[in-house]
Design a protein around this motif. Structure first.
Motif, PDB file in Angstrom:
ATOM      1  N   THR A  96       0.831  -1.207   0.000  1.00  0.00           N
ATOM      2  CA  THR A  96       0.000   0.000   0.000  1.00  0.00           C
ATOM      3  C   THR A  96       0.864   1.254   0.000  1.00  0.00           C
ATOM      4  O   THR A  96       0.594   2.206  -0.737  1.00  0.00           O
ATOM      5  CB  THR A  96      -0.942  -0.012   1.224  1.00  0.00           C
ATOM      6  OG1 THR A  96      -1.704  -1.220   1.203  1.00  0.00           O
ATOM      7  CG2 THR A  96      -1.875   1.176   1.226  1.00  0.00           C
ATOM      8  N   GLU A  97       1.900   1.258   0.812  1.00  0.00           N
ATOM      9  CA  GLU A  97       2.802   2.412   0.876  1.00  0.00           C
ATOM     10  C   GLU A  97       3.541   2.610  -0.450  1.00  0.00           C
ATOM     11  O   GLU A  97       3.626   3.716  -0.974  1.00  0.00           O
ATOM     12  CB  GLU A  97       3.805   2.226   2.014  1.00  0.00           C
ATOM     13  CG  GLU A  97       4.685   3.434   2.240  1.00  0.00           C
ATOM     14  CD  GLU A  97       5.610   3.265   3.436  1.00  0.00           C
ATOM     15  OE1 GLU A  97       6.692   3.877   3.415  1.00  0.00           O
ATOM     16  OE2 GLU A  97       5.253   2.544   4.376  1.00  0.00           O
ATOM     17  N   LEU A  98       4.072   1.523  -1.006  1.00  0.00           N
ATOM     18  CA  LEU A  98       4.774   1.600  -2.287  1.00  0.00           C
ATOM     19  C   LEU A  98       3.853   2.060  -3.402  1.00  0.00           C
ATOM     20  O   LEU A  98       4.247   2.864  -4.252  1.00  0.00           O
ATOM     21  CB  LEU A  98       5.340   0.232  -2.663  1.00  0.00           C
ATOM     22  CG  LEU A  98       6.789  -0.052  -2.368  1.00  0.00           C
ATOM     23  CD1 LEU A  98       7.153  -1.468  -2.796  1.00  0.00           C
ATOM     24  CD2 LEU A  98       7.709   0.935  -3.013  1.00  0.00           C
ATOM     25  N   PHE A 131      12.562   4.869  -9.457  1.00  0.00           N
ATOM     26  CA  PHE A 131      11.156   4.680  -9.784  1.00  0.00           C
ATOM     27  C   PHE A 131      10.896   3.273 -10.315  1.00  0.00           C
ATOM     28  O   PHE A 131       9.950   2.612  -9.892  1.00  0.00           O
ATOM     29  CB  PHE A 131      10.716   5.724 -10.818  1.00  0.00           C
ATOM     30  CG  PHE A 131       9.312   5.526 -11.307  1.00  0.00           C
ATOM     31  CD1 PHE A 131       8.237   5.825 -10.483  1.00  0.00           C
ATOM     32  CD2 PHE A 131       9.055   5.030 -12.570  1.00  0.00           C
ATOM     33  CE1 PHE A 131       6.926   5.645 -10.922  1.00  0.00           C
ATOM     34  CE2 PHE A 131       7.756   4.836 -13.010  1.00  0.00           C
ATOM     35  CZ  PHE A 131       6.691   5.149 -12.188  1.00  0.00           C
ATOM     36  N   LEU A 132      11.743   2.810 -11.209  1.00  0.00           N
ATOM     37  CA  LEU A 132      11.564   1.466 -11.773  1.00  0.00           C
ATOM     38  C   LEU A 132      11.692   0.391 -10.703  1.00  0.00           C
ATOM     39  O   LEU A 132      10.947  -0.593 -10.710  1.00  0.00           O
ATOM     40  CB  LEU A 132      12.554   1.216 -12.904  1.00  0.00           C
ATOM     41  CG  LEU A 132      12.281   1.976 -14.194  1.00  0.00           C
ATOM     42  CD1 LEU A 132      13.381   1.706 -15.215  1.00  0.00           C
ATOM     43  CD2 LEU A 132      10.919   1.616 -14.767  1.00  0.00           C
ATOM     44  N   CYS A 138       6.541  -3.147  -6.389  1.00  0.00           N
ATOM     45  CA  CYS A 138       5.105  -3.017  -6.220  1.00  0.00           C
ATOM     46  C   CYS A 138       4.381  -4.106  -7.028  1.00  0.00           C
ATOM     47  O   CYS A 138       3.455  -4.756  -6.517  1.00  0.00           O
ATOM     48  CB  CYS A 138       4.669  -1.630  -6.688  1.00  0.00           C
ATOM     49  SG  CYS A 138       3.031  -1.151  -6.157  1.00  0.00           S
ATOM     50  N   GLU A 139       4.784  -4.329  -8.261  1.00  0.00           N
ATOM     51  CA  GLU A 139       4.172  -5.354  -9.100  1.00  0.00           C
ATOM     52  C   GLU A 139       4.422  -6.757  -8.525  1.00  0.00           C
ATOM     53  O   GLU A 139       3.528  -7.594  -8.509  1.00  0.00           O
ATOM     54  CB  GLU A 139       4.720  -5.262 -10.530  1.00  0.00           C
ATOM     55  CG  GLU A 139       4.018  -6.155 -11.512  1.00  0.00           C
ATOM     56  CD  GLU A 139       2.531  -5.848 -11.663  1.00  0.00           C
ATOM     57  OE1 GLU A 139       1.765  -6.803 -11.893  1.00  0.00           O
ATOM     58  OE2 GLU A 139       2.134  -4.674 -11.548  1.00  0.00           O
ATOM     59  N   TYR A 140       5.632  -6.997  -8.041  1.00  0.00           N
ATOM     60  CA  TYR A 140       5.961  -8.282  -7.419  1.00  0.00           C
ATOM     61  C   TYR A 140       5.069  -8.526  -6.202  1.00  0.00           C
ATOM     62  O   TYR A 140       4.494  -9.607  -6.034  1.00  0.00           O
ATOM     63  CB  TYR A 140       7.435  -8.306  -7.009  1.00  0.00           C
ATOM     64  CG  TYR A 140       7.803  -9.482  -6.133  1.00  0.00           C
ATOM     65  CD1 TYR A 140       8.075 -10.723  -6.695  1.00  0.00           C
ATOM     66  CD2 TYR A 140       7.859  -9.350  -4.753  1.00  0.00           C
ATOM     67  CE1 TYR A 140       8.398 -11.807  -5.891  1.00  0.00           C
ATOM     68  CE2 TYR A 140       8.175 -10.430  -3.945  1.00  0.00           C
ATOM     69  CZ  TYR A 140       8.453 -11.652  -4.519  1.00  0.00           C
ATOM     70  OH  TYR A 140       8.768 -12.731  -3.727  1.00  0.00           O
ATOM     71  N   LEU A 141       4.953  -7.517  -5.327  1.00  0.00           N
ATOM     72  CA  LEU A 141       4.131  -7.664  -4.128  1.00  0.00           C
ATOM     73  C   LEU A 141       2.662  -7.892  -4.482  1.00  0.00           C
ATOM     74  O   LEU A 141       1.986  -8.678  -3.827  1.00  0.00           O
ATOM     75  CB  LEU A 141       4.266  -6.435  -3.226  1.00  0.00           C
ATOM     76  CG  LEU A 141       5.559  -6.356  -2.430  1.00  0.00           C
ATOM     77  CD1 LEU A 141       5.657  -5.014  -1.712  1.00  0.00           C
ATOM     78  CD2 LEU A 141       5.675  -7.493  -1.439  1.00  0.00           C
ATOM     79  N   THR A 146      -1.652 -11.565  -4.155  1.00  0.00           N
ATOM     80  CA  THR A 146      -2.759 -12.240  -4.840  1.00  0.00           C
ATOM     81  C   THR A 146      -2.645 -13.752  -4.664  1.00  0.00           C
ATOM     82  O   THR A 146      -3.638 -14.437  -4.404  1.00  0.00           O
ATOM     83  CB  THR A 146      -2.768 -11.864  -6.332  1.00  0.00           C
ATOM     84  OG1 THR A 146      -2.921 -10.441  -6.450  1.00  0.00           O
ATOM     85  CG2 THR A 146      -3.883 -12.561  -7.087  1.00  0.00           C
ATOM     86  N   HIS A 147      -1.433 -14.274  -4.784  1.00  0.00           N
ATOM     87  CA  HIS A 147      -1.202 -15.710  -4.616  1.00  0.00           C
ATOM     88  C   HIS A 147      -1.511 -16.157  -3.182  1.00  0.00           C
ATOM     89  O   HIS A 147      -2.223 -17.148  -2.975  1.00  0.00           O
ATOM     90  CB  HIS A 147       0.256 -16.052  -4.965  1.00  0.00           C
ATOM     91  CG  HIS A 147       0.612 -17.473  -4.712  1.00  0.00           C
ATOM     92  ND1 HIS A 147       0.245 -18.494  -5.549  1.00  0.00           N
ATOM     93  CD2 HIS A 147       1.290 -18.054  -3.691  1.00  0.00           C
ATOM     94  CE1 HIS A 147       0.677 -19.642  -5.060  1.00  0.00           C
ATOM     95  NE2 HIS A 147       1.328 -19.404  -3.938  1.00  0.00           N
ATOM     96  N   ILE A 148      -1.003 -15.432  -2.198  1.00  0.00           N
ATOM     97  CA  ILE A 148      -1.233 -15.797  -0.797  1.00  0.00           C
ATOM     98  C   ILE A 148      -2.721 -15.707  -0.463  1.00  0.00           C
ATOM     99  O   ILE A 148      -3.276 -16.591   0.199  1.00  0.00           O
ATOM    100  CB  ILE A 148      -0.391 -14.922   0.153  1.00  0.00           C
ATOM    101  CG1 ILE A 148       1.101 -15.222  -0.041  1.00  0.00           C
ATOM    102  CG2 ILE A 148      -0.790 -15.144   1.607  1.00  0.00           C
ATOM    103  CD1 ILE A 148       2.027 -14.281   0.703  1.00  0.00           C
ATOM    104  N   LYS A 149      -3.378 -14.655  -0.941  1.00  0.00           N
ATOM    105  CA  LYS A 149      -4.809 -14.494  -0.681  1.00  0.00           C
ATOM    106  C   LYS A 149      -5.595 -15.658  -1.278  1.00  0.00           C
ATOM    107  O   LYS A 149      -6.527 -16.180  -0.648  1.00  0.00           O
ATOM    108  CB  LYS A 149      -5.300 -13.170  -1.269  1.00  0.00           C
ATOM    109  CG  LYS A 149      -6.747 -12.881  -0.972  1.00  0.00           C
ATOM    110  CD  LYS A 149      -7.136 -11.520  -1.502  1.00  0.00           C
ATOM    111  CE  LYS A 149      -8.576 -11.204  -1.185  1.00  0.00           C
ATOM    112  NZ  LYS A 149      -8.944  -9.866  -1.664  1.00  0.00           N
TER     113      LYS A 149
END
Length: 166
Positions: A96-98, A131-132, A138-141, A146-149
């Motif tokens: 969320t922060e990222l 930034f990258l 952010c994309e990895y998290l 999504t996987h853990i959920k």
């Protein structure tokens, strides 16, 4: 690695939340030092490279499996469920922060582009690496969460379906 049901590995031990601004790496993450190598694995002794029946240019590329798919298999116990839930909550806060930082940077770049009509070269070079990196993390998290959920929801669904009511 497939573990017998009686020897399911325990999830990682949760660490206390870090101070703001500090990057946290959990024990379950593999932090790549650079891009993964696209080298073809070495052939066995005596075997010539490309000696198979598939021409070298047409050989299929191996599909890399994300580390979180291996680290977070299907949940088998309430204790494992609790561990997954804790990891999800901790990393959701980081995500969320990222995400807020990435969105703010995109907004600033958009405003700069609108004001000047075009981004100056020095502006993109200054923000590129930091930034990258944030954007990739952010994309990895997002994918990991999504996987853990999904694993948590699968366990909850299976638990409801197998419940016995009197």
């Amino acid at each position: 690695v497939r573990w017998p049901r009686s020897h399911t590995p325990l999830p990682c031990v949760l660490k206390p939340p870090p101070a703001r601004g500090k990057h946290v790496t959990f024990e379950d993450e593999v932090v790549p030092l650079g891009r993964p190598s696209r080298r073809v694995p070495p052939t066995e002794e005596g075997e010539k490279s490309g000696a198979g029946s598939i021409p070298p240019g047409l050989a299929p590329r191996p599909h890399a499996v994300p580390d979180y798919v291996v680290k977070y298999p299907a949940i088998r116990s309430p204790r494992q469920w609790e561990g997954y839930k804790g990891i999800f909550q901790d990393q959701l806060a980081e995500y969320t922060e990222l995400l807020g930082e990435v969105r703010a940077a995109r907004r600033r770049l958009g405003e700069l582009e609108a004001a000047t009509g075009r981004l100056p070269r020095h502006a993109t070079k200054r923000t590129d690496s930091a930034f990258l990196e944030k954007q990739q993390r952010c994309e990895y998290l997002k994918k990991k969460l999504t996987h853990i959920k999904a694993r948590i929801q699968e366990y909850d669904r299976d638990a409801r379906e197998s419940a016995v009511y009197f």
